[in-house]
Design a protein around this motif. Sequence first.
Motif, PDB file in Angstrom:
ATOM      1  N   LEU A   9       1.015   4.703  -2.883  1.00  0.00           N
ATOM      2  CA  LEU A   9      -0.023   5.474  -1.864  1.00  0.00           C
ATOM      3  C   LEU A   9       0.554   7.637  -2.204  1.00  0.00           C
ATOM      4  N   THR A  47      -5.812   1.424  -2.141  1.00  0.00           N
ATOM      5  CA  THR A  47      -6.733   2.200  -1.578  1.00  0.00           C
ATOM      6  C   THR A  47      -7.749   1.948  -0.535  1.00  0.00           C
ATOM      7  N   TYR A 103      -1.929   6.918   6.271  1.00  0.00           N
ATOM      8  CA  TYR A 103      -2.435   5.543   5.821  1.00  0.00           C
ATOM      9  C   TYR A 103      -3.423   6.066   5.625  1.00  0.00           C
ATOM     10  N   VAL A 152       0.534  -1.419   0.532  1.00  0.00           N
ATOM     11  CA  VAL A 152      -0.170   0.194   0.034  1.00  0.00           C
ATOM     12  C   VAL A 152       0.810   1.119   0.303  1.00  0.00           C
ATOM     13  N   ARG A 166      -8.710   8.025  -2.734  1.00  0.00           N
ATOM     14  CA  ARG A 166     -10.226   7.971  -3.099  1.00  0.00           C
ATOM     15  C   ARG A 166     -10.619   9.074  -3.992  1.00  0.00           C
ATOM     16  N   ALA A 212      -5.313   7.149   1.725  1.00  0.00           N
ATOM     17  CA  ALA A 212      -6.272   6.342   1.391  1.00  0.00           C
ATOM     18  C   ALA A 212      -7.222   7.582   0.802  1.00  0.00           C
TER      19      ALA A 212
END
Lengths: 95, 493
Positions: free
Chosen positions: A41, B315, B380, A38, B388, B384
């Motif tokens: 991102l 995500t 995080y 992750v 999004r 995310a």
Amino acid sequence: MSLDKATVAKIAHLARIKVPEEDQEHLAQELNKILGWVEQLSEVDTSGVQPMTSVVAQTLRQRADVVSDGGYPDTVVANATDAAEHFFSVPKVVE
Amino acid sequence: MTELTHLSMAEALDGLRKKDFTATELTGAYVAAVEAARPLNAFIVETPEIALRQAKEADARYAAGTARPLDGMPLGIKDLFCTEGVQTTAASRILKGFIPPYESTVSGNLFRDGAVMLGKLNLDEFAMGSANITSHFGPVISPWSGKDPAGASRKLVPGGSSGGSAASVAGRFAIAATGTDTGGSIRQPASFVGIVGLKPTYGRCSRWGIVAFASSLDQAGPMTRTVRDAAIMLGSMAGFDAKDSTSVDLPVPDYQSFLTGDIRGLRVGIPREYRVDGMPAEIERLWQQGIDWLKAAGAVPVEISLPHTKYALPTYYIVAPAECSSNLARYDGVRFGQRVEGKDLQEMYENTRAAGFGAEVRRRILMGTYVLSAGYYDAYYLKAQKVRARIAEDFQKAYALCDVILTPTAPSTAFAIGEKQDDPIAMYLNDVFTVPASLAGIPGISVPAGLGSDGLPLGLQILGRPFDEGTVLKVAEVMEKAAGPQPLPPYAG
């Protein structure tokens, strides 16, 4: 960011799930793998972007502040493991 | 009687109206089919007495000329929907024995319209999974595994999380079923077993009474044999509900009226970012076939870009676990569900939750707890939620150029139980094409489009604008016709 065995123990406690010590190392590895994945991102430029908090654009509805439901305590406690009268009972919390 | 279980919902409703057979006969055939299909492990609880009682009531209404839109339709209900007086477990050990004293809005809507309940369908525990292998009640075996699915050497998964729903509809032991979709849990299993699966717009169907997984993503929808059946069933499931704060107060259109077959001039977006690395050539070919079918029907393909597509899965695997860790905090052994005693309250919680949750659910709760914990929330969770917003914006921009979007539903055909189980990320990749629409809250449908070289079904996905399920269904029906009749699974009742 890397997550170690001690962190697993800490978040397991926060989540109130007993994780046996012998599982902690393996879980740390699994979670690290997911966290590493992750991490991508961080490539996305999100400067000036508002975090998405509502999926459908709408204002939350309001209603009159009146009792609209209830009056059936038997039903409410029907699924409890340990219900005494109309109460949920738990192990003693104060000495 | 076996042929009764091969009718679509539209055909069965027609037969009942014409009095070709009774609802009791139809339900009787399904009750027998459910019983025969036990080796597939698709149902957690069977409710034949309820089904036959409801069928009898439906027959009385047909006789009186007061039949309702779904009167006498034998459905399977995913065991994530609370059903009054019938055990609801979310396929988790922690909810074993939980008997809801209330009915979920969506299942209640279906019963209001005359639907019959065959039982509660198996799923991945708390709907967390893409193969229906995380259920406390064991995996569901796909009817595509062979004539005798349980005896097959390679037992295929039906997809997940709505695996019992998918298997029962494809295997002809439920005429249709309810599903829920958080990141693809309706559409991916529909693709794996060759049925239609529709995830409506977030807010279209009430979430009230559905066991919550990730509340900003969860959405109920129909899983059916035909697009028309999906239109019929959505009409009953959808609608405003004051008990769900995110339910949207919009009229429910007659979805069948959209099925005109006329898609001339409609712009079909083809997102270039969905050509992912390592995508099997047969999926690429099928996708092209879909484009050609819609073009032949008069639609106009338009190349579009959804630049943040590759970030959708990472995500999702922050947002969904975060919401799950919060939602599943309620399972504490106090008000409902299983309890494991401990020396004090703290230890009782920890023991209860350790014993009650399976490995995947535990992993996601820990992941969610971590990304929400002090010091990591911004890095995080907040990040995310910003990505999004970018993903949702991609779709908004795309819909300036097109009316619907066509993509594959899943990156492969069904795999076997036991495969892809060592690596959580490999399993997560199943939802690569379905997750973006979930994050954006837009509607999407999977339609069976053909078979892969292994002889297993593959679906194509059509995405639409928010609350434009009508157009999605219209395009889906055109594609269904173009694809022609699809083969039945080796096990079909």
